[in-house]
Design an enzyme around this catalytic site. Structure first.
Site, PDB file in Angstrom:
ATOM      1  N   ARG A  21      46.016  32.288  35.215  1.00 42.51           N
ATOM      2  CA  ARG A  21      44.634  31.626  35.072  1.00 42.51           C
ATOM      3  C   ARG A  21      44.057  31.980  33.869  1.00 42.51           C
ATOM      4  O   ARG A  21      43.905  33.038  33.676  1.00 42.51           O
ATOM      5  CB  ARG A  21      43.712  32.135  36.236  1.00 42.51           C
ATOM      6  CG  ARG A  21      42.393  31.697  36.479  1.00 42.51           C
ATOM      7  CD  ARG A  21      41.771  32.193  37.721  1.00 42.51           C
ATOM      8  NE  ARG A  21      40.378  31.670  37.715  1.00 42.51           N
ATOM      9  CZ  ARG A  21      39.269  32.382  37.138  1.00 42.51           C
ATOM     10  NH1 ARG A  21      39.601  33.435  36.248  1.00 42.51           N
ATOM     11  NH2 ARG A  21      38.162  31.965  37.216  1.00 42.51           N
ATOM     12  N   LYS A  66      39.567  39.460  30.259  1.00 46.24           N
ATOM     13  CA  LYS A  66      38.582  40.350  31.102  1.00 46.24           C
ATOM     14  C   LYS A  66      38.662  41.761  30.299  1.00 46.24           C
ATOM     15  O   LYS A  66      39.290  42.021  29.314  1.00 46.24           O
ATOM     16  CB  LYS A  66      39.512  40.657  32.365  1.00 46.24           C
ATOM     17  CG  LYS A  66      39.138  39.266  33.414  1.00 46.24           C
ATOM     18  CD  LYS A  66      39.685  39.682  34.732  1.00 46.24           C
ATOM     19  CE  LYS A  66      39.401  38.371  35.423  1.00 46.24           C
ATOM     20  NZ  LYS A  66      40.164  38.405  36.850  1.00 46.24           N
TER      21      LYS A  66
END
Ligand code: 7PJ
Length: 260
Positions: A237, A203
């Site tokens: 995740r 991210k």
């Protein structure tokens, strides 16, 4: 938890797994690399992403769930649409992962009567606009209060607490500063009794520090993930299962020792 995207516009593996057979190959690779859970997503939720139709999401997700249901790993479906939740559960999904924390009309009802696991995530705003001007007085306290409220709501609707995992929602209506405050305060943000699932793989909060592109964020992602594990995270995740598994093997050796 390995990420299996069937979203042509996904920010990292965009278009690579756009069709079913390639998504299946990718899923099997993640299983071979040591994934315990696969998270199947048919709609990109990256900032600014365009919504996909119900039919399109259905066509992307349901065949994958059917094809993977006896692969030996738990199957999670990343969706906020009640119709996709119902169809996924009927097709054999084990977990519903909802970035809207079951706030869409009909979502709670779609999962209430099954025994599936639930991932309840914090998000400020909605994906299209959430990164425009995120604001908090105290991000740690606000994320905790939101998640506590959602847990109370779910329990009131008869959902067993053991079904619920919580997620701080890194990158969902949060600046880089918010994300790192939240990561540092993960223990204070937790609701007692509920495990954390965290997602920060590749991210922008990683790129914010390293200056690197999504393709180059593996080391940063693993480092941040381990910082979450130190603070109690139970499900991670990730796009990169083999690397995460290796990092966790070393982490476990440090914490619990190795056999001789
Ligand atoms: C997350 C997610 C996350 C959960 C996405 C991306 C954007 N679900 N779905 N947590 N992120 N539970 O992978 O960068 O952080 S999509």
């Amino acid at each position: 938890m390995g990420i299996v995207n069937v979203t042509p516009d996904s920010f990292y593996d965009g278009n690579r797994h756009a069709d079913l057979s390639r998504a299946l190959d990718h899923a099997h690779q993640l299983i071979a690399e040591g994934a315990d859970i696969l998270d199947i997503g048919g709609e990109s939720t990256r900032p600014g992403a365009e919504p996909v139709s119900l039919e399109q999401e259905m066509e992307r997700v349901i065949p994958l769930v059917q094809a993977l249901r006896s692969s030996g790993v738990a199957l999670s479906v990343d969706t906020f649409k009640p119709e996709i939740m119902r169809a996924s559960l009927a097709a054999g999904a084990d977990i519903i992962n909802d970035i809207y924390a079951l706030r869409m009309p009909g979502a709670l009802e779609a999962v209430r009567d099954s025994d599936c696991g639930l991932c309840i995530m914090h998000m400020q705003g909605e994906p299209r606009t959430m990164q425009q001007e995120p604001r908090y007085q105290d991000v740690v306290a606000q994320v905790r209060d939101f998640l506590q409220e959602r847990c109370d709501q779910l329990l009131q609707h008869g959902v067993a607490s053991k079904r619920i995992m919580l997620d701080p929602g890194f990158g969902f209506g949060k600046t880089a500063a918010h994300n790192y405050q939240l990561l540092r305060g993960l223990e204070q943000a937790s609701v007692p009794g509920y495990p954390w699932l965290i997602g920060l793989s590749r991210k922008s909060m990683i790129g914010y520090v390293t200056g690197k592109t999504a393709n180059e964020r593996l080391i940063g992602s693993i480092s941040a993930a381990l910082a979450c594990v130190v603070r109690g995270a139970k499900v991670i995740r990730v796009h990169d299962v083999a690397a995460m598994r290796e990092a966790l093997d070393i982490w476990n050796a440090v914490e619990f020792g190795v056999s001789e």
